[in-house]
Design a protein around this motif. Structure first.
Motif, short mmCIF file in Angstrom:
data_model
loop_
_atom_site.label_atom_id
_atom_site.label_comp_id
_atom_site.label_asym_id
_atom_site.label_seq_id
_atom_site.Cartn_x
_atom_site.Cartn_y
_atom_site.Cartn_z
N ASN A 36 0.85 -1.19 0.00
CA ASN A 36 0.00 0.00 0.00
C ASN A 36 0.88 1.24 0.00
O ASN A 36 1.96 1.24 0.58
N GLY A 37 0.39 2.26 -0.64
CA GLY A 37 1.12 3.51 -0.71
C GLY A 37 0.18 4.67 -0.94
O GLY A 37 -1.04 4.56 -0.78
N THR A 38 0.76 5.78 -1.32
CA THR A 38 -0.01 6.98 -1.64
C THR A 38 0.50 7.53 -2.97
O THR A 38 1.58 7.16 -3.43
N TRP A 39 -0.29 8.40 -3.57
CA TRP A 39 0.13 9.03 -4.81
C TRP A 39 -0.38 10.45 -4.89
O TRP A 39 -1.36 10.82 -4.24
N THR A 40 0.33 11.25 -5.67
CA THR A 40 -0.08 12.63 -5.90
C THR A 40 0.02 12.90 -7.40
O THR A 40 0.82 12.27 -8.10
N PHE A 41 -0.78 13.84 -7.85
CA PHE A 41 -0.75 14.24 -9.25
C PHE A 41 -0.79 15.75 -9.31
O PHE A 41 -1.70 16.38 -8.77
N ASP A 42 0.19 16.34 -9.93
CA ASP A 42 0.25 17.79 -10.12
C ASP A 42 -0.27 18.09 -11.52
O ASP A 42 0.42 17.84 -12.51
N GLU A 43 -1.50 18.58 -11.60
CA GLU A 43 -2.14 18.83 -12.90
C GLU A 43 -1.42 19.92 -13.69
O GLU A 43 -1.48 19.93 -14.91
N SER A 44 -0.72 20.82 -13.01
CA SER A 44 -0.06 21.92 -13.72
C SER A 44 1.12 21.45 -14.56
O SER A 44 1.40 22.02 -15.60
N ASN A 45 1.83 20.41 -14.11
CA ASN A 45 2.97 19.93 -14.89
C ASN A 45 2.87 18.46 -15.30
O ASN A 45 3.77 17.93 -15.93
N GLY A 46 1.78 17.80 -14.93
CA GLY A 46 1.54 16.42 -15.34
C GLY A 46 2.43 15.39 -14.65
O GLY A 46 2.64 14.32 -15.19
N ILE A 47 2.91 15.69 -13.46
CA ILE A 47 3.81 14.78 -12.76
C ILE A 47 3.05 13.96 -11.71
O ILE A 47 2.31 14.51 -10.91
N VAL A 48 3.26 12.64 -11.77
CA VAL A 48 2.68 11.71 -10.81
C VAL A 48 3.81 11.17 -9.95
O VAL A 48 4.88 10.82 -10.46
N GLN A 49 3.59 11.13 -8.64
CA GLN A 49 4.56 10.54 -7.73
C GLN A 49 3.85 9.50 -6.88
O GLN A 49 2.81 9.78 -6.30
N ILE A 50 4.43 8.29 -6.84
CA ILE A 50 3.87 7.20 -6.05
C ILE A 50 4.86 6.88 -4.94
O ILE A 50 6.03 6.61 -5.20
N ASP A 51 4.39 6.91 -3.71
CA ASP A 51 5.22 6.63 -2.54
C ASP A 51 4.71 5.39 -1.83
O ASP A 51 3.52 5.07 -1.90
N TYR A 52 5.61 4.70 -1.13
CA TYR A 52 5.19 3.51 -0.40
C TYR A 52 6.05 3.35 0.85
O TYR A 52 6.98 4.10 1.09
N MET A 53 5.71 2.37 1.65
CA MET A 53 6.40 1.98 2.88
C MET A 53 6.22 2.97 4.04
O MET A 53 6.95 2.92 5.01
N GLN A 54 5.23 3.86 3.97
CA GLN A 54 5.02 4.80 5.06
C GLN A 54 4.70 4.07 6.36
O GLN A 54 5.20 4.43 7.42
N VAL A 55 3.85 3.05 6.31
CA VAL A 55 3.43 2.32 7.51
C VAL A 55 4.62 1.59 8.11
O VAL A 55 4.88 1.67 9.31
N TRP A 56 5.39 0.89 7.27
CA TRP A 56 6.55 0.15 7.77
C TRP A 56 7.56 1.09 8.40
O TRP A 56 8.10 0.82 9.49
N LEU A 57 7.84 2.22 7.74
CA LEU A 57 8.80 3.17 8.29
C LEU A 57 8.31 3.77 9.60
O LEU A 57 9.10 3.97 10.53
N LYS A 58 7.01 4.05 9.69
CA LYS A 58 6.45 4.59 10.93
C LYS A 58 6.59 3.58 12.07
O LYS A 58 6.99 3.94 13.18
N GLU A 59 6.26 2.32 11.80
CA GLU A 59 6.40 1.28 12.82
C GLU A 59 7.85 1.10 13.23
O GLU A 59 8.18 0.95 14.40
N PHE A 60 8.75 1.11 12.27
CA PHE A 60 10.19 0.99 12.53
C PHE A 60 10.66 2.14 13.42
O PHE A 60 11.41 1.94 14.38
N LYS A 61 10.20 3.34 13.13
CA LYS A 61 10.59 4.52 13.90
C LYS A 61 10.08 4.42 15.34
O LYS A 61 10.80 4.77 16.29
#
Length: 163
Positions: free
Chosen positions: A92-117
């Motif tokens: 599972n992850g998250t994603w963002t889309f910037d309509e002004s420049n057409g860039i998509v970014q997909i991120d993952y491992m937020q939950v695992w990193l939070k638990e690790f922290k």
């Protein structure tokens, strides 16, 4: 008079049809499952063109290239994992889309990193990790029916993804 009105109508129709082809891509256009395929000859494609999963030929699919962009900026990404003998795992992850420049970014491992922290704060500090990893970042070149052509951008992810 009739000819000039007819020519005027043709010009208006032409203008509207030409203008309609420059329709901006929205977040809703990107929802769904996408996968990168090899060419018919088994080689990686020159252009990065993702197909909708339901329209994809599974024999041509590139391992760990599948992702789903879901509502509320949720995402699912397919990754390879040494833990599972380099099999594919959906994370599972998250994603963002910037309509002004057409860039998509997909991120993952937020939950695992939070638990690790939370569970290992000293080790996490040594790890010097961001709050999330970028799985993929790309600029949309073209979106046509069931095909998404992208230009892959540099990411900060710790491991290499299928090119």
């Amino acid at each position: 008079m009739k000819k000039s009105a007819f020519v005027f109508l043709i010009l208006v129709a032409f203008f509207l049809s030409a203008n309609g082809q420059d329709k901006a891509i929205t977040e809703f256009d990107l929802y769904g499952c996408w996968i990168l395929e090899r060419n018919e000859d088994g080689q990686r494609p020159q252009k990065r063109i993702y197909k909708r999963c339901e329209d994809s030929d599974s024999k041509l699919a590139i391992k760990s290239s599948k992702f789903s962009l879901l509502a509320f900026n949720k995402a699912e990404v397919q990754t390879s994992s040494a833990i599972f003998c380099f099999g594919t795992v959906t994370e599972n992850g998250t994603w963002t889309f910037d309509e002004s420049n057409g860039i998509v970014q997909i991120d993952y491992m937020q939950v695992w990193l939070k638990e690790f922290k939370e569970q290992e704060p000293e080790e996490y500090a040594k790890f010097n990790s961001p709050e999330k990893f970028e799985w993929m970042k790309f600029k949309i070149v073209d979106l046509s029916e069931n095909m998404l052509e992208v230009e892959k951008l540099r990411t900060t992810k710790p491991k290499r993804n299928a090119d």
